[in-house]
Design an enzyme around this catalytic site. Structure first.
Site, PDB file in Angstrom:
ATOM      1  N   ARG A  46       6.286   7.824  24.613  1.00 21.88           N
ATOM      2  CA  ARG A  46       5.771   8.185  23.288  1.00 21.88           C
ATOM      3  C   ARG A  46       6.937   8.518  22.347  1.00 21.88           C
ATOM      4  NH1 ARG A  46       3.822  13.012  22.337  1.00 21.88           N
ATOM      5  NH2 ARG A  46       2.848  13.218  24.386  1.00 21.88           N
ATOM      6  N   TYR A  97      -2.025  -0.794  -2.740  1.00 19.39           N
ATOM      7  CA  TYR A  97      -2.822  -1.205  -1.582  1.00 19.39           C
ATOM      8  C   TYR A  97      -4.022  -0.263  -1.444  1.00 19.39           C
ATOM      9  CZ  TYR A  97      -4.268  -2.088   3.150  1.00 19.39           C
ATOM     10  OH  TYR A  97      -5.027  -2.380   4.242  1.00 19.39           O
ATOM     11  N   ASP A 168       6.750   0.812  -0.901  1.00 21.26           N
ATOM     12  CA  ASP A 168       6.063  -0.133  -0.017  1.00 21.26           C
ATOM     13  C   ASP A 168       6.625  -1.526  -0.324  1.00 21.26           C
ATOM     14  OD1 ASP A 168       4.282  -1.892   1.218  1.00 21.26           O
ATOM     15  OD2 ASP A 168       2.554  -0.591   0.906  1.00 21.26           O
ATOM     16  N   LYS A 193       2.140  -8.139   8.098  1.00 21.40           N
ATOM     17  CA  LYS A 193       2.165  -9.217   7.117  1.00 21.40           C
ATOM     18  C   LYS A 193       3.384 -10.129   7.351  1.00 21.40           C
ATOM     19  CE  LYS A 193      -1.390  -6.840   5.747  1.00 21.40           C
ATOM     20  NZ  LYS A 193      -1.315  -5.760   4.774  1.00 21.40           N
TER      21      LYS A 193
HETATM   22  C1  LIG Z   1      -1.774  -4.430   4.602  1.00 21.26           C
HETATM   23  C2  LIG Z   1      -1.004  -3.477   3.771  1.00 21.26           C
HETATM   24  C3  LIG Z   1      -0.843  -2.133   4.159  1.00 21.26           C
HETATM   25  C4  LIG Z   1      -1.520  -1.565   5.389  1.00 21.26           C
HETATM   26  O1  LIG Z   1      -0.995  -2.110   6.566  1.00 21.26           O
HETATM   27  P1  LIG Z   1      -1.818  -2.307   7.950  1.00 21.26           P
HETATM   28  O2  LIG Z   1      -0.816  -2.918   8.831  1.00 21.26           O
HETATM   29  O3  LIG Z   1      -3.012  -3.167   7.647  1.00 21.26           O
HETATM   30  O4  LIG Z   1      -2.243  -0.939   8.401  1.00 21.26           O
HETATM   31  C5  LIG Z   1      -0.063  -1.322   3.355  1.00 21.26           C
HETATM   32  N1  LIG Z   1       0.511  -1.787   2.222  1.00 21.26           N
HETATM   33  C6  LIG Z   1       0.372  -3.066   1.819  1.00 21.26           C
HETATM   34  C7  LIG Z   1       1.041  -3.528   0.554  1.00 21.26           C
HETATM   35  C8  LIG Z   1      -0.383  -3.954   2.581  1.00 21.26           C
HETATM   36  O5  LIG Z   1      -0.535  -5.217   2.174  1.00 21.26           O
END
Ligand SMILES: *Cc1c(COP(=O)(O)O)cnc(C)c1O
Length: 362
Positions: A46, A97, A168, A193
């Site tokens: 962990r 998001y 982000d 992504k």
């Molecule tokens: C998809 C996404 C998230 C969240 O990520 P997950 O892997 O689905 O938890 C956060 N920020 C952006 C810009 C995203 O496209």
């Protein structure tokens, strides 16, 4: 191996490998152990795992900092927001998001934080909101409106006021923009992504600078991961590292496809407005015929998949307002296209056919 002189295209391939000894595997091991023989650097999984370390080495180098892998992008969002002291104000773009904004709403209702929503083109409002704030949340381009902000001056304004900046960087990827170099304190990725790139894992990451201030943040975030315990699986992390090996090739092709499709979409009679920031592989298209028209387009393609998410090798599209959490300022007929790496003419013919048919079906 010191790597700072190597191009990103080389680092995505070479980092996070095993030491070169005769007989060693060329890939990082997929280490499936919950515990380790005592007295080593890590005693329980962990807290750490060699597969995490391999991925973190590669991503950290690409962003220019120290990376931590999380179970999902939202896991990384939660950890980043844990840096806000009780009832601290968080400045967040109105279009961000929708998982991030929904979590912030919940945290505000429970009294954990206060939320100050701003439109990213309103510089004055942002600077006003930063006064007395605990955190600035930056997303650029924003999801799904694709607004772009000048990250450097924003980070500087925040830092001058003692405000922590989280950026982000999911849409842009470190190949296009490196927010730590522009003054951000924490970079966030939904690794789900582009970084993993094949729509087969859910994973997230945070990256902090290698400065004293950055290291202190890293320690707090690593402690959050250890004690909150929703950690990344080694198998997902291994797949993400495998996907990362081709990040530069995928982003290059997807971006070329997107630029060409954005250009062709401008002239399409069914298209009211194209939003494309001029880089990256996400396009937002407002179609005539509103929500119903956009839904018909999404349902009518054969190559493009009608699905949420983005950043995979396959092209995807979705009407964003089908999600309740999406704000009313996002047009009802807005389709978000995540352009993949297929042949651009095949993508165009499929989309053109679905767009045209959406009008005939009305
Ligand atoms: C998809 C996404 C998230 C969240 O990520 P997950 O892997 O689905 O938890 C956060 N920020 C952006 C810009 C995203 O496209």
């Amino acid at each position: 191996m010191s790597d700072h002189h190597l191009a990103a295209a080389t680092r995505v391939v070479t980092l996070g490998r095993q030491a070169r000894r005769p007989g060693a595997g060329v890939n990082a091991p997929l280490e499936l152990s919950s515990t380790y023989i005592a007295d080593g650097p890590v005693n329980y999984a962990r807290a750490g795992n060699p597969t995490w370390s391999a991925f973190e080495e590669a991503l950290g180098s690409l962003e220019g900092g120290d990376a931590l892998v999380f179970a999902s992008g939202m896991g990384a969002v939660s950890a980043a927001l844990s840096l806000v002291e009780h009832q601290g104000p968080v400045v967040v773009p109105a279009h961000a998001y929708n998982g991030t904004t929904a979590l912030l709403d919940d945290l505000e209702k429970s009294g954990a934080v206060r939320v100050r929503r701003v439109y990213v083109d309103d510089d004055r409002a942002i600077r006003d909101a930063l006064r007395g704030a605990a955190m600035l949340w930056v997303e650029s381009p924003t999801n799904p409106m694709l607004e772009v902000v000048d990250i450097g001056p924003l980070c500087k304004a925040a830092r001058d006021l003692g405000v922590l900046t989280v950026c982000d960087n999911t849409f842009a990827t470190p190949l296009v923009q490196r927010p730590l170099e522009l003054g951000a304190d924490v970079v966030l990725h939904s690794v789900t992504k582009y970084l993993s790139g094949h729509s087969d894992v859910i994973l997230g990451a945070l990256v902090t600078p290698t400065t004293d201030r950055g290291r202190a943040l890293h320690e707090r975030l690593a402690r959050h991961r250890l004690l909150h315990g929703a950690i990344a699986g080694p198998a997902e992390t291994w797949l993400a590292l495998r996907g990362l090996r081709t990040l530069h090739l995928r982003v290059e092709r997807a971006t070329a496809n997107a630029a060409e499709l954005a250009r062709r979409l401008e002239d399409h009679p069914v298209v009211k407005r194209v939003r494309y920031p001029g880089f990256g592989a996400i396009i937002a298209v407002e179609v005539r015929g509103k929500a119903e028209g956009a839904e018909r387009v999404a349902a009518g393609t054969k190559i493009w998949t009608h699905s949420t998410s983005l950043g995979g090798v396959e092209s995807q599209l979705e009407r964003r307002r089908r999600h309740e959490a999406e704000p009313a300022t996002v047009p009802k007929g807005l389709l978000r296209l995540s352009v993949g790496v297929e042949d651009v003419d095949d993508l165009w013919r499929d989309l053109d056919r679905a767009l045209t048919a959406s009008r005939e079906g009305s």
